[in-house]
Design an enzyme around this catalytic site. Structure first.
Site, PDB file in Angstrom:
ATOM      1  N   THR A 136      33.899  56.447  23.973  1.00 54.06           N
ATOM      2  CA  THR A 136      35.081  55.868  23.402  1.00 54.06           C
ATOM      3  C   THR A 136      35.754  56.334  24.276  1.00 54.06           C
ATOM      4  O   THR A 136      35.888  57.570  24.972  1.00 54.06           O
ATOM      5  CB  THR A 136      35.753  56.535  22.038  1.00 54.06           C
ATOM      6  OG1 THR A 136      35.096  57.526  21.881  1.00 54.06           O
ATOM      7  CG2 THR A 136      34.806  56.401  21.459  1.00 54.06           C
ATOM      8  N   ALA A 137      36.528  55.187  24.927  1.00 57.06           N
ATOM      9  CA  ALA A 137      38.471  55.275  25.301  1.00 57.06           C
ATOM     10  C   ALA A 137      38.593  56.245  25.618  1.00 57.06           C
ATOM     11  O   ALA A 137      39.251  56.998  24.846  1.00 57.06           O
ATOM     12  CB  ALA A 137      38.674  54.566  26.187  1.00 57.06           C
ATOM     13  N   GLN A 145      27.802  55.394  30.166  1.00 54.28           N
ATOM     14  CA  GLN A 145      28.446  54.552  29.693  1.00 54.28           C
ATOM     15  C   GLN A 145      28.764  53.537  31.112  1.00 54.28           C
ATOM     16  O   GLN A 145      29.579  53.424  31.347  1.00 54.28           O
ATOM     17  CB  GLN A 145      29.150  53.856  28.685  1.00 54.28           C
ATOM     18  CG  GLN A 145      29.899  53.130  27.701  1.00 54.28           C
ATOM     19  CD  GLN A 145      30.637  52.321  28.066  1.00 54.28           C
ATOM     20  OE1 GLN A 145      31.678  52.943  28.964  1.00 54.28           O
ATOM     21  NE2 GLN A 145      30.560  51.069  29.071  1.00 54.28           N
ATOM     22  N   TYR A 171      30.295  49.529  31.522  1.00 54.14           N
ATOM     23  CA  TYR A 171      30.632  47.753  32.211  1.00 54.14           C
ATOM     24  C   TYR A 171      29.974  47.783  33.561  1.00 54.14           C
ATOM     25  O   TYR A 171      30.864  48.084  33.936  1.00 54.14           O
ATOM     26  CB  TYR A 171      32.135  47.874  31.391  1.00 54.14           C
ATOM     27  CG  TYR A 171      32.027  48.162  30.202  1.00 54.14           C
ATOM     28  CD1 TYR A 171      32.279  46.603  29.372  1.00 54.14           C
ATOM     29  CD2 TYR A 171      33.337  49.196  30.210  1.00 54.14           C
ATOM     30  CE1 TYR A 171      32.560  47.321  28.187  1.00 54.14           C
ATOM     31  CE2 TYR A 171      33.756  49.607  28.444  1.00 54.14           C
ATOM     32  CZ  TYR A 171      33.844  48.543  28.185  1.00 54.14           C
ATOM     33  OH  TYR A 171      34.007  48.492  26.254  1.00 54.14           O
ATOM     34  N   THR A 188      26.670  48.469  28.745  1.00 50.68           N
ATOM     35  CA  THR A 188      27.986  47.313  27.297  1.00 50.68           C
ATOM     36  C   THR A 188      28.091  45.899  27.259  1.00 50.68           C
ATOM     37  O   THR A 188      28.495  45.821  28.357  1.00 50.68           O
ATOM     38  CB  THR A 188      29.116  48.143  27.214  1.00 50.68           C
ATOM     39  OG1 THR A 188      29.481  49.586  26.729  1.00 50.68           O
ATOM     40  CG2 THR A 188      30.328  47.542  25.512  1.00 50.68           C
ATOM     41  N   LYS A 234      23.826  48.399  25.144  1.00 52.42           N
ATOM     42  CA  LYS A 234      24.610  48.598  23.625  1.00 52.42           C
ATOM     43  C   LYS A 234      25.066  47.247  23.788  1.00 52.42           C
ATOM     44  O   LYS A 234      25.914  46.954  24.659  1.00 52.42           O
ATOM     45  CB  LYS A 234      25.791  49.988  24.421  1.00 52.42           C
ATOM     46  CG  LYS A 234      26.388  50.114  23.342  1.00 52.42           C
ATOM     47  CD  LYS A 234      27.940  50.747  23.521  1.00 52.42           C
ATOM     48  CE  LYS A 234      28.738  51.122  22.256  1.00 52.42           C
ATOM     49  NZ  LYS A 234      29.642  50.606  22.318  1.00 52.42           N
ATOM     50  N   HIS A 282      30.851  47.805  18.432  1.00 54.74           N
ATOM     51  CA  HIS A 282      31.451  48.534  19.035  1.00 54.74           C
ATOM     52  C   HIS A 282      32.522  48.602  17.992  1.00 54.74           C
ATOM     53  O   HIS A 282      33.936  48.756  18.067  1.00 54.74           O
ATOM     54  CB  HIS A 282      32.521  47.047  19.783  1.00 54.74           C
ATOM     55  CG  HIS A 282      32.830  47.494  21.469  1.00 54.74           C
ATOM     56  ND1 HIS A 282      32.596  46.955  22.430  1.00 54.74           N
ATOM     57  CD2 HIS A 282      34.273  48.379  21.766  1.00 54.74           C
ATOM     58  CE1 HIS A 282      32.873  48.148  23.124  1.00 54.74           C
ATOM     59  NE2 HIS A 282      33.710  48.366  22.922  1.00 54.74           N
ATOM     60  N   ASP A 298      25.033  52.615  15.770  1.00 54.85           N
ATOM     61  CA  ASP A 298      26.442  53.087  15.265  1.00 54.85           C
ATOM     62  C   ASP A 298      27.295  52.144  15.237  1.00 54.85           C
ATOM     63  O   ASP A 298      26.472  51.295  15.063  1.00 54.85           O
ATOM     64  CB  ASP A 298      27.103  53.911  17.160  1.00 54.85           C
ATOM     65  CG  ASP A 298      27.942  52.485  18.146  1.00 54.85           C
ATOM     66  OD1 ASP A 298      27.596  51.765  17.471  1.00 54.85           O
ATOM     67  OD2 ASP A 298      28.411  53.033  18.734  1.00 54.85           O
ATOM     68  N   ARG A 327      34.726  56.561  16.126  1.00 59.79           N
ATOM     69  CA  ARG A 327      36.300  57.402  15.569  1.00 59.79           C
ATOM     70  C   ARG A 327      35.656  58.245  15.244  1.00 59.79           C
ATOM     71  O   ARG A 327      37.260  59.324  15.494  1.00 59.79           O
ATOM     72  CB  ARG A 327      36.526  56.487  14.632  1.00 59.79           C
ATOM     73  CG  ARG A 327      36.763  54.754  15.190  1.00 59.79           C
ATOM     74  CD  ARG A 327      37.601  53.943  13.711  1.00 59.79           C
ATOM     75  NE  ARG A 327      37.491  52.732  14.517  1.00 59.79           N
ATOM     76  CZ  ARG A 327      36.942  51.523  14.808  1.00 59.79           C
ATOM     77  NH1 ARG A 327      35.422  51.769  14.465  1.00 59.79           N
ATOM     78  NH2 ARG A 327      37.311  50.718  15.453  1.00 59.79           N
TER      79      ARG A 327
HETATM   80  C1  LIG Z   1      39.376  54.395  20.649  1.00 57.47           C
HETATM   81  C2  LIG Z   1      38.201  53.323  20.830  1.00 57.47           C
HETATM   82  C3  LIG Z   1      37.476  53.171  21.712  1.00 57.47           C
HETATM   83  C4  LIG Z   1      36.080  52.828  22.247  1.00 57.47           C
HETATM   84  N1  LIG Z   1      35.433  52.816  23.415  1.00 57.47           N
HETATM   85  C5  LIG Z   1      34.417  52.305  23.813  1.00 57.47           C
HETATM   86  C6  LIG Z   1      34.127  52.377  25.316  1.00 57.47           C
HETATM   87  O1  LIG Z   1      34.685  52.680  26.169  1.00 57.47           O
HETATM   88  N2  LIG Z   1      33.470  51.588  25.526  1.00 57.47           N
HETATM   89  C7  LIG Z   1      31.880  51.387  24.534  1.00 57.47           C
HETATM   90  O2  LIG Z   1      30.898  50.836  25.058  1.00 57.47           O
HETATM   91  N3  LIG Z   1      32.089  51.018  23.454  1.00 57.47           N
HETATM   92  C8  LIG Z   1      33.467  51.684  23.288  1.00 57.47           C
HETATM   93  N4  LIG Z   1      33.598  51.857  22.025  1.00 57.47           N
HETATM   94  C9  LIG Z   1      32.946  51.440  20.414  1.00 57.47           C
HETATM   95  C10 LIG Z   1      32.530  53.032  20.668  1.00 57.47           C
HETATM   96  O3  LIG Z   1      31.070  53.736  21.327  1.00 57.47           O
HETATM   97  C11 LIG Z   1      31.284  52.448  19.288  1.00 57.47           C
HETATM   98  O4  LIG Z   1      30.119  51.898  19.348  1.00 57.47           O
HETATM   99  C12 LIG Z   1      32.067  52.968  17.665  1.00 57.47           C
HETATM  100  O5  LIG Z   1      33.161  53.786  18.216  1.00 57.47           O
HETATM  101  C13 LIG Z   1      31.315  52.934  16.586  1.00 57.47           C
HETATM  102  O6  LIG Z   1      31.702  52.741  15.634  1.00 57.47           O
HETATM  103  P1  LIG Z   1      32.625  53.686  14.614  1.00 57.47           P
HETATM  104  O7  LIG Z   1      33.847  53.992  15.620  1.00 57.47           O
HETATM  105  O8  LIG Z   1      32.425  53.470  13.490  1.00 57.47           O
HETATM  106  O9  LIG Z   1      31.827  54.920  14.822  1.00 57.47           O
HETATM  107  C14 LIG Z   1      35.255  52.374  21.252  1.00 57.47           C
HETATM  108  C15 LIG Z   1      35.288  53.087  20.161  1.00 57.47           C
HETATM  109  C16 LIG Z   1      37.130  53.169  20.256  1.00 57.47           C
HETATM  110  C17 LIG Z   1      36.942  53.822  18.257  1.00 57.47           C
HETATM  111  C1  LIG Z   2      38.176  48.536  26.966  1.00 59.57           C
HETATM  112  C2  LIG Z   2      37.739  49.239  27.103  1.00 59.57           C
HETATM  113  C3  LIG Z   2      38.797  50.174  28.117  1.00 59.57           C
HETATM  114  C4  LIG Z   2      37.940  50.503  25.581  1.00 59.57           C
HETATM  115  C5  LIG Z   2      36.820  49.594  24.519  1.00 59.57           C
HETATM  116  O1  LIG Z   2      35.737  49.741  24.036  1.00 59.57           O
HETATM  117  C6  LIG Z   2      37.060  49.603  23.329  1.00 59.57           C
HETATM  118  O2  LIG Z   2      38.172  50.490  22.875  1.00 59.57           O
HETATM  119  O3  LIG Z   2      36.440  48.963  22.217  1.00 59.57           O
END
Ligand SMILES: Cc1cc2nc3c(=O)[nH]c(=O)nc-3n(C[C@H](O)[C@H](O)[C@H](O)COP(=O)(O)O)c2cc1C
Ligand SMILES: CC(C)CC(=O)C(=O)O
Length: 361
Positions: free
Chosen positions: A77-78, A133, A135, A161, A229, A253, A284, A308
């Site tokens: 998560t970012a 992770q 991109y 991803t 992913k 995602h 996930d 989350r």
């Molecule tokens: C705030 C936030 C930021 C995320 N950032 C990324 C990211 O930078 N790269 C990525 O591959 N997935 C990102 N994801 C997706 C998560 O890796 C994941 O697939 C997803 O949160 C799983 O679902 P859940 O929140 O219901 O557990 C992000 C998700 C959230 C909620």
């Molecule tokens: C776009 C990325 C910086 C973050 C992400 O993957 C997300 O917020 O779901």
């Protein structure tokens, strides 16, 4: 009192700037997929076995050379510093202390080297489990340098991803006018290595032109295991096998990219079937309870990720919050295994899961 993961979300909601809360909580467009992820688990029932349990259950797993205390890992998560000043440093310490695998987001607000150092300092007697992770950036020279940085920092697998040819559209973010990180926060892994303004940081490029050739390119440029992913179509799972991918993280995602795709747990049996046991399938999306973990593992997932819940833990109570979220999931998983008559994760088989009849779940 934090009795479960949802309690953390409630506290996080009261602590966070509503704009940042919405960034984390939200999904794409109508948020159909966001809701579907949790509902997918709720529609499944467990059918326990009796009289075959064990006093102590084994929860540890080994994945791509990383040993973990449980089959629950931290999905990438970012922007952790958006919700807590210590950001990814706190998350990494908590994950390392819990013995959980952390997938460091390429969009972390602390550089991967510092994240790894924090994790190592938290558990001086063992190597923390960190994956990175990625991109894939069309600038392959930059991508290669970033992969090298992550590898040298101690990340032992790459999670690429592939569900983001363009960025998903969150209408919450649009309404809130949230487009950029606030002053002082940056994606520290995106610093220019040479050229550009000294110390300047690149934007992450989401490119619709990425192809399997890029996966082949990465395969040639790293010896680390590669997981994809965001593969959702079984035909793409089969293609991944042909391109030498080592694992899949079945993910939509968290409902943040294409809205209207199925929940991940609904897709899981088909994807497990598609790879036919040749590579591990992780999942996930919507995992909030130990029962969710058991359902996914019973249906063939090698492990699950949480996104989350980790961010809620961090927002609510920093490192301690993330620790507690991971502990709660571990305790719930252990308790569910006991109630299912499973002495170890190997005892989780598809016959333990039933689809709740329509209208009853
Ligand atoms: C705030 C936030 C930021 C995320 N950032 C990324 C990211 O930078 N790269 C990525 O591959 N997935 C990102 N994801 C997706 C998560 O890796 C994941 O697939 C997803 O949160 C799983 O679902 P859940 O929140 O219901 O557990 C992000 C998700 C959230 C909620
Ligand atoms: C776009 C990325 C910086 C973050 C992400 O993957 C997300 O917020 O779901």
């Amino acid at each position: 009192m934090f009795l479960n993961v949802r309690d953390f979300e409630e506290v996080a909601r009261t602590r966070l700037d509503p704009v940042y809360y919405d960034y984390v909580a939200g999904g794409a467009r109508d948020e159909v997929t966001l809701r579907a992820n949790e509902e997918g688990f709720q529609r499944l029932s467990l059918l326990p076995r009796v009289l075959r349990g064990r006093e102590k259950r084994e929860l540890d797993v080994s994945l791509f050379g990383s040993r973990a205390s449980m089959p629950v890992l931290l999905s990438p998560t970012a922007f952790h510093r958006l919700v807590h000043p210590e950001g990814e440093l706190a998350t990494a310490r908590a994950a390392a202390a819990a013995g959980a695998i952390m997938i460091v987001s390429m969009a972390s607000t602390v550089a991967v080297e510092e994240v790894a150092a924090a994790a190592r300092a938290a558990v001086p007697d063992r190597a923390p489990a960190l994956w990175f992770q990625l991109y894939l950036q069309p600038d392959l020279e930059f991508t290669e340098a970033l992969v090298r940085r992550a590898t040298e920092a101690g990340c032992t697998a790459l999670v690429v991803t592939v569900d983001s040819p363009v960025l998903g559209l969150s209408e919450r973010n649009k309404r809130n006018g949230f487009t950029d990180l606030p002053e002082g926060l940056r994606c520290e892994n995106l610093r220019e290595l040479r050229g550009g303004e000294p110390g300047s940081v690149r934007q992450i490029v989401m490119s619709p032109e990425l192809s399997w050739e890029h996966v082949d390119w990465l395969r040639r440029h790293t010896s680390l295991p590669i997981l994809l992913k965001g593969v959702l179509h079984p035909e793409d799972a089969r293609l991944a096998l042909r391109h030498g991918v080592d694992g899949l993280l079945l993910s939509n995602h968290g409902g943040r990219q294409l809205d209207s795709v199925p929940s991940t747990v609904d897709l899981l049996p088909e994807m497990v079937d598609a790879v036919g046991g040749r590579i591990p399938v992780l999942l996930d999306g919507g995992v909030r309870r130990g029962t969710d973990v058991v359902k996914a593992l019973a249906l063939g997932a090698a492990a699950v990720g949480v996104g989350r819940p980790v961010v809620w833990g961090l927002a609510a109570d920093g490192e301690r919050g993330v620790r507690r979220v991971l502990e709660l999931l571990r305790e719930e998983l252990d308790h569910t295994l006991a109630l299912c008559g499973a002495g170890s994760l190997r005892d989780l088989t598809p016959d333990l899961v039933r689809r709740t009849p329509a209208g009853r779940g």
